[in-house]
Design a protein around this motif. Structure first.
Motif, short mmCIF file in Angstrom:
data_model
loop_
_atom_site.label_atom_id
_atom_site.label_comp_id
_atom_site.label_asym_id
_atom_site.label_seq_id
_atom_site.Cartn_x
_atom_site.Cartn_y
_atom_site.Cartn_z
N PHE A 51 0.88 -1.40 -0.14
CA PHE A 51 0.34 -0.43 -0.18
C PHE A 51 0.95 0.93 -0.03
O PHE A 51 2.56 1.19 0.55
CB PHE A 51 -0.95 -0.12 0.94
N ILE A 52 0.64 2.24 -0.31
CA ILE A 52 0.87 3.16 -0.91
C ILE A 52 0.11 5.13 0.21
O ILE A 52 -1.14 4.33 0.26
CB ILE A 52 1.04 4.45 -1.79
N GLU A 53 1.37 5.73 0.35
CA GLU A 53 0.29 6.45 1.18
C GLU A 53 1.35 8.01 0.42
O GLU A 53 2.40 7.58 0.11
CB GLU A 53 0.68 7.28 3.05
N ASP A 54 1.06 9.41 1.30
CA ASP A 54 1.59 10.64 0.45
C ASP A 54 3.00 10.09 1.16
O ASP A 54 2.64 9.80 1.85
CB ASP A 54 0.76 11.68 1.07
N SER A 55 4.06 10.79 0.00
CA SER A 55 5.68 10.72 0.33
C SER A 55 5.80 11.68 1.33
O SER A 55 5.10 12.68 1.53
CB SER A 55 6.48 10.74 -0.91
N PHE A 56 6.81 10.74 2.28
CA PHE A 56 7.27 11.60 3.00
C PHE A 56 8.05 13.40 2.50
O PHE A 56 8.78 12.79 1.60
CB PHE A 56 8.50 10.79 4.10
N SER A 57 7.63 14.25 3.49
CA SER A 57 8.56 15.08 2.64
C SER A 57 9.10 15.93 3.59
O SER A 57 9.32 16.69 4.71
CB SER A 57 7.56 16.23 2.14
N LEU A 83 -0.08 7.42 -7.25
CA LEU A 83 -0.75 8.74 -6.38
C LEU A 83 -0.12 10.06 -6.34
O LEU A 83 -1.02 10.96 -6.18
CB LEU A 83 -0.24 8.32 -4.78
N HIS A 84 0.99 10.44 -7.56
CA HIS A 84 0.79 11.31 -7.93
C HIS A 84 0.32 11.82 -8.90
O HIS A 84 0.50 13.08 -10.22
CB HIS A 84 1.91 11.54 -8.12
N LYS A 85 -0.70 10.77 -9.48
CA LYS A 85 -1.36 11.20 -10.48
C LYS A 85 -0.78 11.11 -12.04
O LYS A 85 -1.17 12.06 -13.09
CB LYS A 85 -2.56 12.65 -11.05
N LEU A 86 0.70 10.61 -11.96
CA LEU A 86 1.43 10.39 -13.39
C LEU A 86 1.01 9.42 -14.10
O LEU A 86 0.71 8.19 -13.97
CB LEU A 86 2.80 10.37 -13.38
N ASN A 104 -6.84 8.91 -14.25
CA ASN A 104 -7.59 6.80 -13.56
C ASN A 104 -6.51 6.07 -13.22
O ASN A 104 -7.00 5.46 -12.19
CB ASN A 104 -7.48 6.71 -15.21
N LEU A 105 -5.27 6.36 -13.11
CA LEU A 105 -4.67 5.28 -12.44
C LEU A 105 -4.25 5.96 -10.53
O LEU A 105 -4.89 5.35 -9.83
CB LEU A 105 -2.83 6.07 -12.16
N ASN A 106 -4.95 6.93 -10.58
CA ASN A 106 -4.40 7.28 -9.37
C ASN A 106 -6.36 7.09 -8.75
O ASN A 106 -5.68 6.47 -7.53
CB ASN A 106 -4.59 9.36 -9.38
N LYS A 107 -7.30 7.48 -9.23
CA LYS A 107 -8.17 6.60 -8.86
C LYS A 107 -7.97 5.61 -8.93
O LYS A 107 -9.13 4.88 -7.28
CB LYS A 107 -9.63 6.75 -10.19
N LYS A 108 -7.24 4.21 -9.22
CA LYS A 108 -7.55 3.19 -9.10
C LYS A 108 -6.42 3.07 -7.45
O LYS A 108 -7.24 2.16 -6.92
CB LYS A 108 -6.87 2.56 -9.94
N ILE A 109 -5.64 3.49 -8.00
CA ILE A 109 -4.45 3.67 -6.58
C ILE A 109 -5.58 3.68 -5.44
O ILE A 109 -5.23 3.03 -4.01
CB ILE A 109 -3.05 4.42 -6.34
N LEU A 110 -5.92 5.44 -5.49
CA LEU A 110 -6.84 4.76 -3.92
C LEU A 110 -7.62 4.37 -3.60
O LEU A 110 -8.11 3.61 -2.21
CB LEU A 110 -7.12 6.83 -4.20
N LEU A 111 -8.51 3.85 -4.45
CA LEU A 111 -9.30 2.70 -4.23
C LEU A 111 -8.90 1.55 -4.03
O LEU A 111 -10.03 0.75 -2.85
CB LEU A 111 -10.32 2.53 -5.60
N ASN A 112 -7.50 0.56 -4.27
CA ASN A 112 -7.15 -0.47 -3.88
C ASN A 112 -6.26 -0.55 -3.27
O ASN A 112 -5.52 -1.64 -3.00
CB ASN A 112 -7.50 -0.85 -5.61
N TYR A 113 -4.96 0.64 -3.45
CA TYR A 113 -3.81 -0.27 -2.25
C TYR A 113 -3.56 1.55 -1.88
O TYR A 113 -1.95 1.51 -1.26
CB TYR A 113 -3.20 0.30 -4.00
N SER A 114 -4.60 2.11 -1.34
CA SER A 114 -4.31 3.02 -0.13
C SER A 114 -3.76 1.97 1.22
O SER A 114 -4.70 0.90 1.65
CB SER A 114 -6.15 3.62 0.33
N GLN A 115 -3.62 3.26 2.16
CA GLN A 115 -3.15 2.65 3.69
C GLN A 115 -5.05 1.58 4.18
O GLN A 115 -4.67 0.26 4.87
CB GLN A 115 -3.03 3.88 4.28
#
Length: 362
Positions: free
Chosen positions: A161-167, A278-281, A332-343
């Motif tokens: 899973f992914i979360e917003d990258s540490f900055s 996550l960064h909509k790339l 589109n990829l961002n929506k899928k990540i948030l729906l299926n691979y979020s923390q």
């Protein structure tokens, strides 16, 4: 429940990132979340949440009884219920269990060369698995391998899973022309096949001279790294392909790029692809590991055959030539990540699974 993550180092890698991610995420959900590095610290040390209990064992050799008893003392003092051992750190966890049988072990398998599991060494794991309460596999191939090869019946697949990258406060300014940057986040290892990216850049240097490639990842200063950089110089790509090493602010780099790529020869479930999404790339990646599950159609990303230069380059060219397609794909990829691979999504299933094994209250 009181859980501690164990990992051999805190260098920037997928297994290491997930150990930190689990420790940080659980700190918000359970009464005690800890993280232990056994052999080496690293850049990820700074990304550990302040709520996470941290210990560095300074393990000096394979069987280091001093570090084993130090860990045993830490576990008893903090009343730990469960060790989640990532990758090769299972060995340390098993040694501790032999001295403190009441501790429970979950092994988290991040093995990245899932294209060739038949050659994977398993004698140590087979013995260690007798002491595992459960096994988490990061892709379905690893799950099947564990079921067929190891002595633990409780095997489950949880994607990374992914979360917003540490900055960090580190200021990061990329080279190249704004609006025409392609990024790859992958340590400089042969399986990541950066040569394919350099070869693609060589094809593009006359056709798309304004576009540049930006490579982030640990440089091990080995033969692979030396050969790769020499090739880059020989092809006169010093102003097209840039090497940055590791950074605590990859999020800043991703925000300055327009396309994310991954050229791997083998993978499990790469965090880089999740981070790009996550960064909509928009993403171009090779068809290895679980990547085709993350990118299941051309609206979510483009997939090329592994080590196929023409196909890989053609996919990138499609994105270079069509900005609106890039933007739509990234969304589109961002929506899928948030729906299926979020923390939140993965942790909910993880907690239910742990409860079914232990009957501990979470």
């Amino acid at each position: 429940m009181r859980i501690v993550q164990i990992i051999d180092s805190l260098e920037a890698g997928g297994a290491e990132r997930m150990a930190v991610n689990y420790a940080n995420a659980l700190a918000k959900k359970i009464s005690f979340s800890g993280l232990i590095a056994t052999r080496k610290e690293g850049t990820l040390r700074s990304q550990i949440d302040s709520k996470v209990s941290y210990l560095f064992l300074e393990k000096k050799k394979a069987v280091d009884f001093q570090s084993v008893f130090r860990l045993r003392s830490y576990i008893k003092k903090n009343k730990i219920d469960l060790i989640q051992a990532h990758s090769s750190s299972f060995f340390t966890a098993v040694l501790v269990k032999l001295t403190y049988p009441k501790i429970k072990i979950i092994w988290h398998d991040h093995y990245g060369i899932s294209q060739d599991l038949s050659s994977r060494k398993k004698t140590g794991l087979k013995l260690g698995s007798f002491f595992f309460l459960g096994i988490i596999s990061v892709n379905s191939a690893l799950k099947e391998w564990a079921i067929n090869s190891l002595s633990c019946s409780n095997v489950i697949y949880f994607p990374n899973f992914i979360e917003d990258s540490f900055s960090s406060n580190e200021e990061l300014v990329l080279k190249g022309i704004e609006g025409k940057r392609i990024i790859c986040v992958a340590n400089l290892r042969p399986q990541k096949n950066h040569n394919l990216i350099v070869d693609t850049a060589n094809l593009f240097k006359d056709k798309f001279p304004d576009w540049s490639f930006h490579l982030f990842g640990k440089d091990f200063k080995d033969a692979y790294s030396e050969d790769l950089k020499k090739k880059n110089i020989d092809l006169k790509l010093e102003n097209t392909v840039y090497f940055y090493g590791t950074t605590n602010n990859v999020s800043s780099a991703l925000k300055q790029c327009q396309i994310g790529v991954l050229a791997s020869l083998s993978e499990g479930l790469p965090l880089a692809v999740l981070e790009y999404g996550l960064h909509k790339l928009p993403v171009v990646a090779t068809n290895v590991g679980e990547i085709s599950k993350v990118i299941s159609n051309e609206k979510e990303g483009l997939i090329a055959k592994s080590n196929d230069l023409n196909q890989f380059a053609d996919c990138i060219q499609k994105l270079i030539n069509n900005e609106s397609y890039r933007i739509e794909m990234g969304m589109n990829l961002n929506k899928k990540i948030l729906l299926n691979y979020s923390q939140e999504v993965i942790l909910e299933d993880y907690v239910l699974w742990l409860h079914s094994l232990t009957n501990f209250e979470i």
